[in-house]
Each structure stands twice: as C-alpha cells, then as structure tokens.
Scaffold this motif. Structure first.
Motif, short mmCIF file in Angstrom:
data_model
loop_
_atom_site.label_atom_id
_atom_site.label_comp_id
_atom_site.label_asym_id
_atom_site.label_seq_id
_atom_site.Cartn_x
_atom_site.Cartn_y
_atom_site.Cartn_z
N VAL A 143 57.94 24.65 63.48
CA VAL A 143 59.28 23.81 64.19
C VAL A 143 60.89 24.55 62.88
O VAL A 143 61.90 25.61 62.81
N PRO A 144 61.01 23.48 62.54
CA PRO A 144 62.71 23.09 61.98
C PRO A 144 62.36 24.61 60.77
O PRO A 144 62.64 25.23 60.57
N THR A 145 60.93 25.08 60.12
CA THR A 145 60.78 26.16 59.28
C THR A 145 61.07 27.85 59.94
O THR A 145 61.38 28.73 59.83
N ILE A 146 60.56 27.77 61.44
CA ILE A 146 60.18 28.72 62.19
C ILE A 146 61.96 29.10 62.61
O ILE A 146 62.99 30.16 62.34
N VAL A 147 62.41 28.04 62.98
CA VAL A 147 64.58 28.00 63.00
C VAL A 147 65.43 28.48 62.27
O VAL A 147 65.83 29.21 62.22
N ILE A 148 65.62 27.59 61.06
CA ILE A 148 65.46 28.20 59.94
C ILE A 148 65.71 29.37 59.16
O ILE A 148 66.48 30.14 58.92
N ALA A 149 64.25 29.47 58.74
CA ALA A 149 63.69 30.61 58.58
C ALA A 149 64.58 32.31 60.02
O ALA A 149 65.25 33.42 59.69
N SER A 150 64.90 32.53 60.67
CA SER A 150 65.15 32.94 61.97
C SER A 150 66.72 32.83 61.26
O SER A 150 67.45 34.28 61.59
N VAL A 151 67.68 31.80 60.89
CA VAL A 151 68.35 31.74 60.91
C VAL A 151 69.07 32.74 59.42
O VAL A 151 70.46 33.69 59.41
N GLN A 152 68.27 32.27 58.36
CA GLN A 152 68.35 33.01 57.57
C GLN A 152 68.05 34.42 58.20
O GLN A 152 68.79 35.79 56.68
N LEU A 153 67.06 34.94 58.05
CA LEU A 153 66.82 36.47 58.76
C LEU A 153 67.80 37.40 59.49
O LEU A 153 68.61 38.23 59.23
N THR A 154 68.44 36.07 60.61
CA THR A 154 69.67 37.18 60.89
C THR A 154 71.39 37.28 59.45
O THR A 154 71.61 38.89 59.93
N LEU A 155 71.20 36.38 59.07
CA LEU A 155 72.04 36.65 57.62
C LEU A 155 71.63 37.22 57.02
O LEU A 155 72.62 38.87 56.59
N LEU A 156 70.67 37.83 56.79
CA LEU A 156 70.35 38.36 55.72
C LEU A 156 70.61 40.60 56.37
O LEU A 156 70.98 41.04 55.92
N PHE A 157 70.00 40.30 58.08
CA PHE A 157 69.73 41.28 57.94
C PHE A 157 71.52 42.29 58.42
O PHE A 157 71.83 42.53 58.44
#
Length: 576
Positions: A143-157
């Motif tokens: 769960v932390p990995t998915i949530v954090i990766a989602s935040v990273q994707l949002t910032l990158l895109f």
C-alpha cells in the motif's frame, strides 16, 4: 464443515481507511517526505535539459560544471529524503501490522466454540498464519508503495504538462491501454485470489487432520485414501494458482507492451513543436527523461497490484473472523440458584438430523449425576447444551431460571465448566498452563491442585512449576496432560462441573484414584459425569441412561439395577 465468513469489499475498504486513520500523522509525514523527494527528483532532468539548451547557445564549461554540481546536489537530497521516507513508512507499517495481529487474536478468542469446531482447524490456521502474514506485507510494503508511486506519477506527468500541454497529452498515450487491462484484471483477480485462499485452507485442513490422525490412518490402512484425498486438494490449489497466473500473464504482457507508446508519441510531438519553435530541445529532452522516470513508479504500481489483490483477499478473510456473531452478551440478572433444568430440548448439528429428541432433565444443586449410554447416544451433545456451548433447536436449558446461553459468557464459565477428553498443553511453563484457570493463584494453591488430581509427577520436574512444557521442552504424556487439565478445573473452582470422559486417557488405577480425589474435593458441587466406566455411575446420586438421543431411564444405581432395564444390562455386561 461450515467455513468462516469472508468480508465484502465495502467492509475491506472501511477497515483500510480505519487502519490509515489510526496513524494519520505518520501517513502524512511519509507522503510529505516522498512528495518532497519526488520534487527533488524533478530537478536533474530539468537541469540536464538546461545544459542542452545552454550548450546549444554556446555556454562554456564553467556553466555546465555548475549545473552538473546542482544535479549531484539534487540527487543527494532526493536520496536522503527517500531514505527517511522509507524508514518512516516501515515504522508505520509495522505499527499497523502489530495492531492488526492483536485485533485478529482478540477476535479469534471471542469466537464461539461451536463456530470454531464447525469451521475446522485448517481455515482458522490459514487465516491466522498465511493470511495475516500476507496482509502484513501488503500494509507494510504494498500500500505505501502504490500510494507513493501514485504521488510520483502525478508530479512527473504534471511537470511534463508544465513544459508544454501537448507534450503532456503525448505522455498519456499509453495510459488508456494500461487502464483498460488493469480494470479487466481487477474485476477477475479478487474472486480468483479468494478461491486460491479457500483451496489453500482446505489443503491445510487435510494435512492437519491426516497428521493428527496418523495412528488411525495406519491402523485402518487408510494411507491410500488419505493420499488420494490430499492429492485432490493439491490439484485444486494448483488449479486455483494457475487461474491467477493466467490473469497475471495477460496483465503484465499488455502493460509492458504499452510502455514504448508514450515515449514514441512524445518524441514525435516534441519534434514537431521543436521545428515550429514552440519548445526548445532541452524541454524535449527534459520531458523524455521525466517520462523515463515515470516508468519506474508505474512499474511498481502495476507489479504490486497483483500483491495488493492477494493482500486485500487475505484482508477480507482476516476481517471475516470478526463478522462471526460473538457469544451473546447475556442478561444482567444473575440466576437464583445453581439448579440446571432441561425442558423439551431438541438439537441438530448443521445440516444434520436431530441428535437429541425432547430431553427433559433436572439436576439439583450439589447432585452427582452420571450420564451413560452407548456411543452416539447424545451424551456429549447434551453436555455441550448444559455448558451453553450450543443452543437447543427447541426447548430450553436453564440455570437458576435463566437460559444458559443468555448468561454473560464470563458468568456462565464461572458457574459451569466442561472438561472433555480433549486437552491441550500450551507452550510455556507449568505455572503458565495452570494460571489460565486462575491468574491470581499462588504457587502453593497450584501445587495443591496438582496433588488433588493425583499429578504427583510434577514433583519430579527439573524446575518445579517453572519447567517449560510443549514442543522443544518437557513433553507430557496423554495421562499427564489430562491431569493438568483437571488441575485447571480445580483452580477454576466452578459450582457445576461437567466431566465428559475426563479421565479416559488415564490407566484404570490412576483414573480411579483421580476420580476419588475429585469426589472428595467436589463435595457440595454439582457434578455431571459422562463415562463408559460404570464405577462413576455406581458412585453417583442418580444415573441418566441415554439411548438414541432420549433419556430412557433415570434413577439411582440400585433403583436401575432392580428395574432390570437397559442400565442393568450395561451393569451386568460390565460386571459379568
């Protein structure tokens, strides 16, 4: 066998939100650290694009060196922030898993005995080991990995869109395909993993029961039958795992094939914009690097999605334990006395016919009643009803005018204790094993309880009450373990005792000595003894004979012998 329930998706979602809300400050810190680390990670591609533009404009080596040094500083900041973010995330995960394990143990201990018996040991063992461990991995890592990766994707895109909206749209080229295959996978994964968990539970149940009954299997030459039974369960597990594997092969293949699409689209659109002078070469390079950075968190999300589905399926099974209705809280009013009364009691196990047919029985306070009869007559079932473990389908079982099953469980156990042929030695010291019945009991009282049931073997233990028992420590024989269970009964000190062949594992001499010791101690208490040894009936105040789920005779030993009925026949066969 009736398995334990499985929680639905809404229940799992609510429980997940509660798990996060319980430590929301830690979650906020973890997200803030990872978001800051991601922002720091946006700097190197932007600085590299700046280098491209500056070099194209004729900048010198000093400018490139300064920008390269800034890239190194940004990477260092991102590394430190990511490290502390992972540390904080694991601390949160471990706290959440510890709380979850405590809640599961508490729910398990509150399960009604009848529910546990009907569910079988395999289902509960799988939930308490495999499922809880899987949920732990999911909470701590997935769960932390998915949530954090989602935040990273949002910032990158978001950063790509800031460079140019058309570059941002091009970067999204592969997402529709990924979204469609993910939706296809999620709709099928949850039931597939639930089926896999159920198959694993059945296999565990088969292996457990076969191991526990190994002597019976050997004696009755049932090895081939048990091997066939186990092979069928293994085949079901194999089939369930093949089904989940088939889902993964489709899911990951389509996802991997979708990765090159946005890169190609971005380079194509970037080239067109570059020729029209709307973006610089450095901006195209920066956007491409951002997109390459996005592949890693996107990969983590998709790879951990499979584990997340397994984790949520296990979470549903763990939460299902808490959906079993607990024992009724009971009435506030205390029984008027200790008189046990059964009126018109009928009982059937789940899915089966009645095994008790209109039982009427009254046990007076301080009376010693013996229940005798052939195997399968319903003696143990009646004992369970008297102890409040099961509820009659019709009729009522009451103590002092209150239905037994309506009493508060703690109050009921204080008044009525059931000791069966089954016994358990917990891993721990002899003192720990006895303290389950009376946590405040002194050492002298514990030794007196052991002496009362004839357990003189305790004096030969190397460390007295501190001697460790169980696997890897001092092993008790069947007779010693049963005497330990009886010593717990002495310490519990209930008013009504139900002994369901409680001395069956003892040799005749030891059993007779133990029964005499118990009889001397239990003067003034109500004792209901179920046994095939008719010396118990001979010493009882009254004897109830059960045949085919009905009481066919009731009276003292001498009265029933004179009546020359079923009991007299049993007595003569036992004393030829």
């Amino acid at each position: 066998m009736s398995g334990l329930p499985v929680a639905d998706r809404a229940t799992v979602r609510r429980a997940t939100r509660r798990l996060i809300a319980r430590d929301r400050r830690a979650v906020a810190v973890v997200l803030a650290l990872h978001a800051t680390a991601t922002v720091a990670g946006l700097a190197p591609p932007w600085l590299l694009g700046t280098i491209v533009d500056r070099v194209s404009a004729g900048a010198g080596v000093a400018t490139v060196d300064r920008l390269a040094l800034a890239i190194g500083g940004a990477v260092l900041v991102q590394t430190l922030l990511s490290r502390y973010a992972r540390y904080a995330g694991h601390r949160f995960g471990e706290r959440a898993v510890a709380g979850l394990r405590e809640e599961f143990v508490e729910r398990t201990l509150h399960l009604p005995v009848g529910v546990v018996e009907r569910a079988g040991s395999g289902d509960l063992a799988t939930r308490s080991s495999v499922d809880v461990a899987t949920v732990g991995t999911t909470v701590r890592d997935v769960v932390p990995t998915i949530v954090i990766a989602s935040v990273q994707l949002t910032l990158l895109f978001g950063a790509v869109f800031l460079l140019h909206p058309l570059l941002g749209l091009a970067a999204l080229a592969g997402l529709p395909t990924i979204a469609l295959v993910t939706r296809w996978y999620l709709r099928r994964a949850s039931p597939a993993y639930l089926a896999e968990g159920a198959a694993a539970a059945e296999l565990t149940e088969t292996l457990t029961t076969t191991a526990e009954g190994a002597r019976t299997v050997e004696a009755l030459r049932l090895a081939d039958e048990r091997i066939g039974h186990g092979t069928a369960r293994i085949a079901r597990v194999w089939g369930a795992r093949r089904a989940t594997l088939a889902l993964r092969t489709v899911f990951f293949t389509v996802v991997e094939a979708s990765y090159p699409l946005p890169v190609a689209a971005l380079l194509l659109v970037g080239g067109l914009l570059l020729t029209r002078g709307e973006v610089s070469l450095g901006a195209v390079v920066t956007a491409t690097l951002y997109l390459q950075q996005a592949i890693e968190p996107l990969d983590r999300i998709l790879q951990w999605t499979e584990q997340a589905q397994r984790g949520f399926a296990s979470f549903a099974r763990v939460l299902g334990v808490g959906q079993v209705p607990p024992e009724r809280p009971g009435r506030a009013a205390a029984p008027m006395d200790e008189r046990l009364v059964v009126r018109g009691a009928r009982f059937a196990y789940v899915g089966g016919p009645d095994v008790l047919h209109g039982i009427d029985l009254e046990v007076r306070p301080g009376e010693r009643l013996a229940l005798v009869g052939p195997s399968g007559a319903g003696k143990s079932t009646l004992a369970r009803l008297l102890a409040g473990i099961d509820t009659p389908r019709e009729g009522v079982v009451s103590v002092g005018g209150c239905p037994v099953t309506d009493l508060d469980p703690a109050e009921r156990r204080r008044r009525i204790a059931l000791v069966t042929q089954e016994h358990h030695v917990f891993i721990g010291s002899l003192r720990d094993n006895l303290a389950f019945a009376a946590p405040d009991a002194s050492d002298d009282r514990m030794r007196a309880a052991l002496a009362t049931v004839g357990a003189d073997w305790y004096a030969r233990l190397p460390d007295d009450l501190d001697t460790l028992l169980g696997d890897g420590a001092h092993q008790l024989g069947a007779a010693e373990a049963q005497q330990l269970a009886l010593a717990r009964l002495v310490l519990a000190d209930p008013h009504t005792l139900i002994l369901d062949e409680a001395t069956a594992a003892l040799d005749p001499t030891t059993a007779r000595r133990t029964e005499r010791a118990l009889a001397a101690l239990l003067t003034g208490r109500t004792v209901i003894a179920i046994a095939h040894r008719l010396n118990t009936a001979h010493d009882a105040d009254r004897v109830a004979v059960l045949e085919g789920g009905r009481i066919t005779e009731l009276g003292s030993h001498d009265e029933l012998v004179r009546a020359d009925g079923p009991y007299a026949a049993l007595w003569r066969s036992w004393h030829p």
